[in-house]
Design an enzyme around this catalytic site. Structure first.
Site, PDB file in Angstrom:
ATOM      1  N   ASN A 315      65.188 -25.457 -13.677  1.00  0.00           N
ATOM      2  CA  ASN A 315      65.716 -26.750 -13.243  1.00  0.00           C
ATOM      3  C   ASN A 315      65.919 -26.810 -11.734  1.00  0.00           C
ATOM      4  O   ASN A 315      66.508 -27.758 -11.216  1.00  0.00           O
ATOM      5  CB  ASN A 315      67.039 -27.046 -13.960  1.00  0.00           C
ATOM      6  CG  ASN A 315      66.839 -27.293 -15.445  1.00  0.00           C
ATOM      7  OD1 ASN A 315      65.838 -27.877 -15.858  1.00  0.00           O
ATOM      8  ND2 ASN A 315      67.783 -26.836 -16.263  1.00  0.00           N
ATOM      9  N   HIS A 317      67.805 -25.119  -9.706  1.00  0.00           N
ATOM     10  CA  HIS A 317      69.102 -24.824  -9.099  1.00  0.00           C
ATOM     11  C   HIS A 317      69.538 -23.428  -9.532  1.00  0.00           C
ATOM     12  O   HIS A 317      68.962 -22.838 -10.444  1.00  0.00           O
ATOM     13  CB  HIS A 317      70.157 -25.891  -9.432  1.00  0.00           C
ATOM     14  CG  HIS A 317      70.432 -26.055 -10.893  1.00  0.00           C
ATOM     15  ND1 HIS A 317      70.992 -27.186 -11.434  1.00  0.00           N
ATOM     16  CD2 HIS A 317      70.232 -25.235 -11.956  1.00  0.00           C
ATOM     17  CE1 HIS A 317      71.128 -27.064 -12.732  1.00  0.00           C
ATOM     18  NE2 HIS A 317      70.683 -25.894 -13.067  1.00  0.00           N
ATOM     19  N   CYS A 352      74.091 -25.683  -6.929  1.00  0.00           N
ATOM     20  CA  CYS A 352      73.730 -24.947  -5.716  1.00  0.00           C
ATOM     21  C   CYS A 352      72.216 -24.815  -5.673  1.00  0.00           C
ATOM     22  O   CYS A 352      71.591 -24.418  -6.665  1.00  0.00           O
ATOM     23  CB  CYS A 352      74.396 -23.575  -5.727  1.00  0.00           C
ATOM     24  SG  CYS A 352      74.033 -22.555  -4.310  1.00  0.00           S
TER      25      CYS A 352
END
EC number: 3.1.2.-
Length: 412
Positions: A315, A317, A352
């Site tokens: 995904n 991240h 993040c």
């Protein structure tokens, strides 16, 4: 039987017929008293009355009535050579090859018959993805603790435990036939560009498995509010049934294009609701508020943490398990050496990315940081934030004294 049949092709079996001379000796007998050397195929044979040919002017000439000296070969001999012990000896290289083959076959058969699992965990398929149990509502998978999953104290790390939880969650979706092309997304979620993100994780570790142990992980899902899903895990020792870890988490949906949270569409709800279990959480929710800490209240700060490429999931991240390692980067070494992590509560507030740079802050409560070596139970508050101050994860960890263990290379 194997050896007899194999060697019979190299050592011919003597016939049981008797000598036609009526002396009672069997043909092919190994009586060495009457042995003669085998005739040489290159021996000269002289006919009767043969004379040496005279020479005229240095050349041999034939004489009337003389006979020539001829050589006889085995191919032209009208009578076969008698069967003796010497000329029946086998080709030793072929015999050695046959013996080797016999022993290898016998060894393989012995290993197959003698193999017995010494422990039940030897029957675990390390590549299996588990199975559905309890009327199709619970997913179960076994894991063997590998050498690269343990720490200095020989027990599994908290990251190993969390990776097992994540793996069973994904395999649950896959085994149920709900896995689309996304990372744990259902087909309808994939159509709508939706992904699951975790917002809260609570873990209690009663005992850490050690190298070679086999753990059994059960997981199931339940509804959490109107637009959330709760996933619980129960980890047990596969041999004893002892409970090792309990964990509970809350998940919501996010649009992977806009990176904003989303409600659960009815089409997606129709896919996942049949798998919801109507049960209480495996852990009572820790309702204590997670304290916000900053540079002034933190006892330890670690700056300059950046994701590696391997820290990203599909995904795009950082995987949620990686955050745990970053949080513990700022934990004092005295705690890591003498204490074990027994519980953890995390609140994920922001994702993040690959280019993020983070700070890890830890504040120790419940004891004086100068006496960590003699401290009993210790509690820590944690914060993981970006360089601009935006919070990524808040957390709380609780620690207890480790049980003394034997150190590698020392006498027990």
């Amino acid at each position: 039987m194997v050896a007899t049949s194999a060697t019979s092709s190299f050592f011919p079996v003597p016939s049981s017929s008797l000598d036609p001379n009526g002396k009672g000796n069997k043909i092919g007998s190994t009586n060495l008293a009457g042995l003669n050397s085998a005739p040489n195929s290159g021996r000269m044979k002289v006919k009767p009355n043969a004379q040496a040919p005279p020479k005229i002017n240095g050349k041999k000439v034939g004489l009337p009535g003389s006979v020539d000296i001829v050589r006889t070969d085995t191919e032209t001999s009208s009578h076969p050579a008698p069967r003796t012990f010497i000329n029946q000896l086998p080709d030793w290289s072929m015999l050695l090859a046959a013996i080797t083959t016999i022993f290898l076959a016998a060894e393989k058969q012995w290993m197959m018959l003698d193999w017995k699992p010494r422990r039940s965990d030897m029957l675990v398929d390390p590549f299996g993805i588990g199975r559905i149990v309890q009327d199709g509502l619970v997913f179960r998978q076994n894991f063997s603790i590998r050498s690269y999953e343990i720490g200095a104290d020989r027990s599994a790390s908290i990251e190993t435990v969390m990776n097992h939880l994540q793996e069973t969650a994904l395999n649950h979706v896959k085994t149920a036939g709900l896995l689309g092309d996304g990372f744990g997304s259902t087909p309808e979620m994939f159509k709508k560009n939706l992904i699951w993100v975790v917002t809260r994780m609570q873990v209690v570790v009663d005992k850490y498995p050690t190298w070679g142990d086999v753990v059994e992980v059960d997981t199931w899902v339940s509804q959490s509010g109107k637009n959330g899903m709760r996933r619980d895990w129960l980890v047990r020792d596969c041999n004893t049934g002892e409970t090792l870890t309990r964990a509970s988490s809350v998940w919501v949906m996010m649009n992977k294009l806009t990176r904003r949270l989303s409600k659960i569409p009815e089409e997606v709800r129709g896919e996942i609701e049949p798998y919801f279990v109507n049960s209480d959480p495996v852990l009572a929710e820790d309702s204590r508020k997670l304290t916000k800490i900053d540079d002034k209240t933190a006892d330890y700060v670690r700056s300059g943490l950046t994701p590696r490429w391997s820290d990203l999931d599909v995904n795009q991240h950082v995987n949620n398990v990686k955050y745990i390692g970053w949080i513990l980067e700022s934990a004092p070494v005295g705690i890591m050496e003498r204490q074990k992590l027994k519980s953890m509560t995390l609140e994920y507030r922001r994702e993040c990315g690959r280019d993020s740079v983070l700070q890890s802050l830890t504040a120790v409560t419940g004891c004086d940081i100068g006496n960590l070596a003699t401290a009993g139970d210790v509690e820590c508050q944690h914060l993981l934030r970006l360089q601009d101050g935006a919070e990524v994860v808040r957390g709380r960890t609780e620690w207890s004294s480790k049980t003394p263990t034997t150190t590698w290379g020392t006498a027990p």
